[in-house]
Scaffold this motif. Sequence first.
Motif, PDB file in Angstrom:
ATOM      1  N   ILE A  94      50.339  25.262  51.646  1.00 30.21           N
ATOM      2  CA  ILE A  94      51.082  26.385  51.068  1.00 30.21           C
ATOM      3  C   ILE A  94      51.084  26.276  49.548  1.00 30.21           C
ATOM      4  CG2 ILE A  94      53.343  27.518  50.969  1.00 30.21           C
ATOM      5  CD1 ILE A  94      53.741  25.989  53.792  1.00 30.21           C
ATOM      6  N   PHE A  95      50.761  27.376  48.903  1.00 27.48           N
ATOM      7  CA  PHE A  95      50.852  27.469  47.445  1.00 27.48           C
ATOM      8  C   PHE A  95      51.907  28.517  47.132  1.00 27.48           C
ATOM      9  CE2 PHE A  95      49.198  29.368  43.359  1.00 27.48           C
ATOM     10  CZ  PHE A  95      49.604  28.303  42.558  1.00 27.48           C
ATOM     11  N   ALA A  96      53.054  28.070  46.586  1.00 32.52           N
ATOM     12  CA  ALA A  96      54.187  28.972  46.325  1.00 32.52           C
ATOM     13  C   ALA A  96      54.814  28.608  44.982  1.00 32.52           C
ATOM     14  CB  ALA A  96      55.209  28.868  47.447  1.00 32.52           C
ATOM     15  N   PRO A 141      46.981  30.773  37.447  1.00 35.07           N
ATOM     16  CA  PRO A 141      45.676  30.114  37.573  1.00 35.07           C
ATOM     17  C   PRO A 141      44.607  31.079  38.077  1.00 35.07           C
ATOM     18  CG  PRO A 141      47.425  28.820  38.591  1.00 35.07           C
ATOM     19  CD  PRO A 141      48.012  30.157  38.280  1.00 35.07           C
ATOM     20  N   SER A 142      43.380  30.797  37.734  1.00 35.36           N
ATOM     21  CA  SER A 142      42.269  31.652  38.146  1.00 35.36           C
ATOM     22  C   SER A 142      42.034  31.529  39.651  1.00 35.36           C
ATOM     23  CB  SER A 142      40.987  31.233  37.413  1.00 35.36           C
ATOM     24  OG  SER A 142      40.565  29.956  37.879  1.00 35.36           O
ATOM     25  N   PRO A 143      41.389  32.535  40.241  1.00 33.81           N
ATOM     26  CA  PRO A 143      41.073  32.445  41.674  1.00 33.81           C
ATOM     27  C   PRO A 143      40.255  31.203  42.009  1.00 33.81           C
ATOM     28  CG  PRO A 143      40.734  34.678  40.869  1.00 33.81           C
ATOM     29  CD  PRO A 143      40.995  33.838  39.666  1.00 33.81           C
ATOM     30  N   GLU A 144      39.385  30.776  41.099  1.00 31.75           N
ATOM     31  CA  GLU A 144      38.577  29.589  41.348  1.00 31.75           C
ATOM     32  C   GLU A 144      39.450  28.345  41.510  1.00 31.75           C
ATOM     33  OE1 GLU A 144      36.242  32.774  39.768  1.00 31.75           O
ATOM     34  OE2 GLU A 144      38.012  31.785  38.913  1.00 31.75           O
ATOM     35  N   VAL A 145      40.487  28.240  40.670  1.00 33.20           N
ATOM     36  CA  VAL A 145      41.402  27.099  40.756  1.00 33.20           C
ATOM     37  C   VAL A 145      42.153  27.130  42.081  1.00 33.20           C
ATOM     38  CG1 VAL A 145      43.497  26.086  39.771  1.00 33.20           C
ATOM     39  CG2 VAL A 145      41.643  26.837  38.271  1.00 33.20           C
ATOM     40  N   ILE A 146      42.625  28.314  42.466  1.00 30.09           N
ATOM     41  CA  ILE A 146      43.362  28.443  43.727  1.00 30.09           C
ATOM     42  C   ILE A 146      42.450  28.152  44.908  1.00 30.09           C
ATOM     43  CG2 ILE A 146      44.745  29.974  45.163  1.00 30.09           C
ATOM     44  CD1 ILE A 146      45.992  29.149  42.459  1.00 30.09           C
ATOM     45  N   MET A 147      41.233  28.595  44.848  1.00 28.83           N
ATOM     46  CA  MET A 147      40.292  28.370  45.943  1.00 28.83           C
ATOM     47  C   MET A 147      40.079  26.877  46.175  1.00 28.83           C
ATOM     48  SD  MET A 147      36.490  30.040  46.437  1.00 28.83           S
ATOM     49  CE  MET A 147      37.198  31.655  46.109  1.00 28.83           C
ATOM     50  N   ASP A 148      40.030  26.094  45.104  1.00 25.00           N
ATOM     51  CA  ASP A 148      39.848  24.653  45.230  1.00 25.00           C
ATOM     52  C   ASP A 148      41.009  23.985  45.969  1.00 25.00           C
ATOM     53  OD1 ASP A 148      37.420  24.740  43.963  1.00 25.00           O
ATOM     54  OD2 ASP A 148      38.195  24.151  42.001  1.00 25.00           O
ATOM     55  N   PRO A 151      44.384  26.803  50.110  1.00 21.20           N
ATOM     56  CA  PRO A 151      45.642  27.167  50.767  1.00 21.20           C
ATOM     57  C   PRO A 151      45.395  28.031  51.991  1.00 21.20           C
ATOM     58  CG  PRO A 151      45.259  28.609  48.896  1.00 21.20           C
ATOM     59  CD  PRO A 151      44.140  27.586  48.880  1.00 21.20           C
ATOM     60  N   ASP A 152      46.309  27.959  52.970  1.00 20.29           N
ATOM     61  CA  ASP A 152      46.250  28.912  54.082  1.00 20.29           C
ATOM     62  C   ASP A 152      47.408  29.903  54.011  1.00 20.29           C
ATOM     63  OD1 ASP A 152      48.263  27.171  54.871  1.00 20.29           O
ATOM     64  OD2 ASP A 152      47.088  26.282  56.483  1.00 20.29           O
ATOM     65  N   LEU A 153      48.248  29.800  52.969  1.00 19.50           N
ATOM     66  CA  LEU A 153      49.271  30.801  52.659  1.00 19.50           C
ATOM     67  C   LEU A 153      49.602  30.717  51.177  1.00 19.50           C
ATOM     68  CD1 LEU A 153      51.426  32.945  53.388  1.00 19.50           C
ATOM     69  CD2 LEU A 153      53.001  31.050  53.871  1.00 19.50           C
ATOM     70  N   ILE A 154      49.652  31.869  50.510  1.00 14.27           N
ATOM     71  CA  ILE A 154      50.062  31.963  49.105  1.00 14.27           C
ATOM     72  C   ILE A 154      51.310  32.835  49.051  1.00 14.27           C
ATOM     73  CG2 ILE A 154      49.427  32.762  46.793  1.00 14.27           C
ATOM     74  CD1 ILE A 154      46.470  32.356  47.633  1.00 14.27           C
ATOM     75  N   VAL A 155      52.353  32.345  48.382  1.00 16.01           N
ATOM     76  CA  VAL A 155      53.593  33.110  48.240  1.00 16.01           C
ATOM     77  C   VAL A 155      53.880  33.279  46.754  1.00 16.01           C
ATOM     78  CG1 VAL A 155      56.024  33.302  48.863  1.00 16.01           C
ATOM     79  CG2 VAL A 155      54.455  32.067  50.375  1.00 16.01           C
ATOM     80  N   LEU A 156      54.020  34.528  46.315  1.00 15.39           N
ATOM     81  CA  LEU A 156      54.304  34.829  44.906  1.00 15.39           C
ATOM     82  C   LEU A 156      55.773  35.210  44.771  1.00 15.39           C
ATOM     83  CD1 LEU A 156      51.088  36.846  43.986  1.00 15.39           C
ATOM     84  CD2 LEU A 156      51.516  34.387  43.779  1.00 15.39           C
TER      85      LEU A 156
END
Length: 348
Positions: A94-96, A141-148, A151-156
């Motif tokens: 999870i990235f939140a 962060p850029s999509p490339e950073v997030i892709m690395d 995550p299987d869920l992103i919460v903003l």
Amino acid sequence: MQDKLISAGTIRKALLPASLSLLLAAALLSGCSQDAANEGADNAASAAAAASAQPSAEAAAEPTAAAPAEAAYPLTVTDELGHELTLEAAPQRIFAPYLEDSLAVLGVKPVAQWANNGQGQAYLQDKLAGVPLLDFNSGLPSPEVIMDLQPDLIVLHNANYAENGVYEQYSKIAPVYVFKQAAGDLDSSVTILGELIGKQEAAAEGLAAYHQKVEAAKAELAPLLDGKKALIIRFNARGMFLMGSVYGGFVLADQLGIAKSELVAAENSLELSLELLPQIDADYIFLANDTANSGETFYNELTGSTLWKSIPAVQAGQVFNVDDRYWLGGGVVAYSNVIDDVLELIAP
């Protein structure tokens, strides 16, 4: 008069005892403007807990709270901006960003944590050991950073984070849930997070325990603070500000029921000048020096001025330095720490 300094190591930290009662009340926190990436707030639909009575063979038993139903996957939900997302299984990565406080209540570590100028939320670091920092000082962060991060869920945590194509880019990486303002209603946002990741019971117990802590603190403080007013002054590189019902001010006024200064009766934030000092009517003043954002200059200007030293609260020794790291934060853990501080200072 010598100000008192509170540090995380010297105060009571009776964090969130477990509870089986599910008393979920809405805790509304007005948003206020803050330095770029350091703003966090929650808003979502509030959760309800059903209570059921369990009769016994001898006498009617006390009502007991029903356990929240666990989420069934695949799970399809709609976020607060109207986006529909489907989770095929309970998320594990999870990235939140800036929701780490709420994740801590659920006992969950994210794949990365929000940071500003290389610093995460200091009051949470004991719960985030090993979680890498991701700096938001220059924006998301850029999509490339997030892709690395895989995550299987992103919460903003707020709608601003989803702007400028960010939602569209991030949603290509993993399902994305967006809150309008996540710290605006902690009961709702913590409950929703619990539903998304299959931690409903942890969410309900954490929130119920927090509300019990609030009620206990109110009862202890009520006879000491009847007719008294409190005020928070925040310092950063831009100046000095009086805080209303936001962050630590929300805890004082809306949670603990301590009356606000008339200066912020209708404001969430008001810039403070030395000329306003004679109008300060608070019996207790809390000073939050935003050290990460260079508030020291204005702190010294205020506390060294003759007008400041003439304020009744200053002369009475009822001015306290507090930890900006959670007094200027939003979340169940932050608010619980603020309550501990208030009890330590006013009802030791």
